[in-house]
Design an enzyme around this catalytic site. Structure first.
Site, PDB file in Angstrom:
ATOM      1  N   LYS A 223      -6.414   4.236  29.846  1.00 40.60           N
ATOM      2  CA  LYS A 223      -6.489   4.260  31.300  1.00 40.60           C
ATOM      3  C   LYS A 223      -7.806   3.680  31.837  1.00 40.60           C
ATOM      4  O   LYS A 223      -8.770   3.484  31.113  1.00 40.60           O
ATOM      5  CB  LYS A 223      -6.271   5.688  31.811  1.00 40.60           C
ATOM      6  CG  LYS A 223      -4.797   6.075  31.836  1.00 40.60           C
ATOM      7  CD  LYS A 223      -4.560   7.337  32.632  1.00 40.60           C
ATOM      8  CE  LYS A 223      -3.070   7.517  32.924  1.00 40.60           C
ATOM      9  NZ  LYS A 223      -2.807   8.767  33.666  1.00 40.60           N
ATOM     10  N   ARG A 257       0.289  12.036  25.840  1.00 41.75           N
ATOM     11  CA  ARG A 257       1.058  10.814  26.095  1.00 41.75           C
ATOM     12  C   ARG A 257       0.237   9.629  25.593  1.00 41.75           C
ATOM     13  O   ARG A 257      -0.897   9.425  26.041  1.00 41.75           O
ATOM     14  CB  ARG A 257       1.361  10.702  27.584  1.00 41.75           C
ATOM     15  CG  ARG A 257       2.308   9.581  27.961  1.00 41.75           C
ATOM     16  CD  ARG A 257       2.646   9.656  29.442  1.00 41.75           C
ATOM     17  NE  ARG A 257       3.617   8.646  29.826  1.00 41.75           N
ATOM     18  CZ  ARG A 257       3.297   7.411  30.232  1.00 41.75           C
ATOM     19  NH1 ARG A 257       2.019   7.064  30.310  1.00 41.75           N
ATOM     20  NH2 ARG A 257       4.235   6.545  30.563  1.00 41.75           N
TER      21      ARG A 257
END
Length: 287
Positions: A223, A257
């Site tokens: 991210k 995740r």
């Protein structure tokens, strides 16, 4: 802490579950559509299972800005694929990454057992689907953002306290609406509606979310908060992701995740062994 029940699987308090990401999109930020093709996506699931994934999260719409994807297009991308994966890997927990109730209902009918609503209940009918079908539900936090948008300026007094309060309130509301309490996960949702400083603070103080008793999911993989912290592009963010993964696991997160299943599984197993929750596989040295 409560056990988490998803489909045929039960994840106990000390378990770390890897949620592999398979995006049926042509414009994924990570791989630019490498698993958009049906056969490529099936192969990705096979590889993820072999590498130790417990859950696979199937998405049909890029989280960020991009061309509009209609409900019908999203259903076509994810539902037949979920049905095929369910037949191919009956023990695998399948999650659908969607904020749309219509898509969630079709996906659960095809074999999905978890609805990963990354846009924090933007469509209230998602909760109705989870309540009606018995599917699990990820309760997320996005600071009120509209799906597929980025906050222009994210401001919190105490980001951890505010995220915690909203997640607990929404999880309790989901239970009141009929969603199974043992199927709910809370996700602080790093990056969404947050600055890099906010995401780092949430990681550092993740134990405060864990203390609520709700199982915590973290979606850290590659991210922007990792990239901005290290000033690195997407293809060089694995090490930073794994560092955040280890810290989150130590602080009590339960589901992770991830794009990189093998590396994530090894990090989680090592953390579990250091904590004393998992014995070493081959302890021979000096014995």
């Amino acid at each position: 802490m409560r056990a988490l029940k998803l489909g045929r699987r039960v994840f106990e308090a000390g378990d770390h579950a890897v949620m592999a990401i398979v995006n049926r999109t042509p414009d994924s930020f990570f791989d630019s559509g490498a698993t958009f093709g049906f056969e490529a996506a099936v192969a990705a699931v096979d590889n993820a299972v072999a590498a130790g994934a417990d859950i696979v999260d199937v998405g049909g719409v890029k989280a960020g800005d991009g061309p509009e994807v209609t409900v019908a297009e999203e259903i076509e991308r994810v539902v037949p694929f979920i049905a095929a994966v369910h037949d191919r890997h009956p023990q695998l927990v399948i999650s659908v990454d969607t904020w749309r109730g219509e898509v969630a209902r079709e996906a659960v009918a095809a074999g999905a057992e978890l609805i990963n609503d990354t846009w924090a209940g933007w469509d209230p009918s998602v909760i109705e689907v989870a309540a009606d079908t018995g599917a699990g539900l990820v309760v997320s936090h996005t600071g009120g953002l509209e799906p597929r948008t980025v906050a222009k300026k994210a401001v919190y007094g105490d980001v951890v306290a505010e995220v915690r309060a909203e997640l607990v309130a929404n999880a309790e509301a989901a239970v009141a609406a009929g969603v199974r309490a043992d199927g709910i996960l809370i996700d602080p949702t790093h990056d969404f509606g947050k600055t890099t400083y906010h995401s780092l603070d949430l990681t550092r103080r993740l134990d405060e979310l864990v203390e609520t008793g709700w199982p915590v999911l973290v979606a850290l993989s590659r991210k922007d908060f990792v990239g901005e912290t290290l000033d690195l592009p997407v293809d060089r963010r694995l090490n930073g992701t794994l560092a955040a993964t280890a810290v989150s696991a130590w602080n009590g997160a339960r589901v992770f995740r991830a794009h990189d299943v093998t590396a994530t599984r090894e990090v989680l197993d090592m953390v579990a062994s250091i904590k004393g929750d998992r014995p070493p596989k081959a302890p021979l040295r000096s014995l």
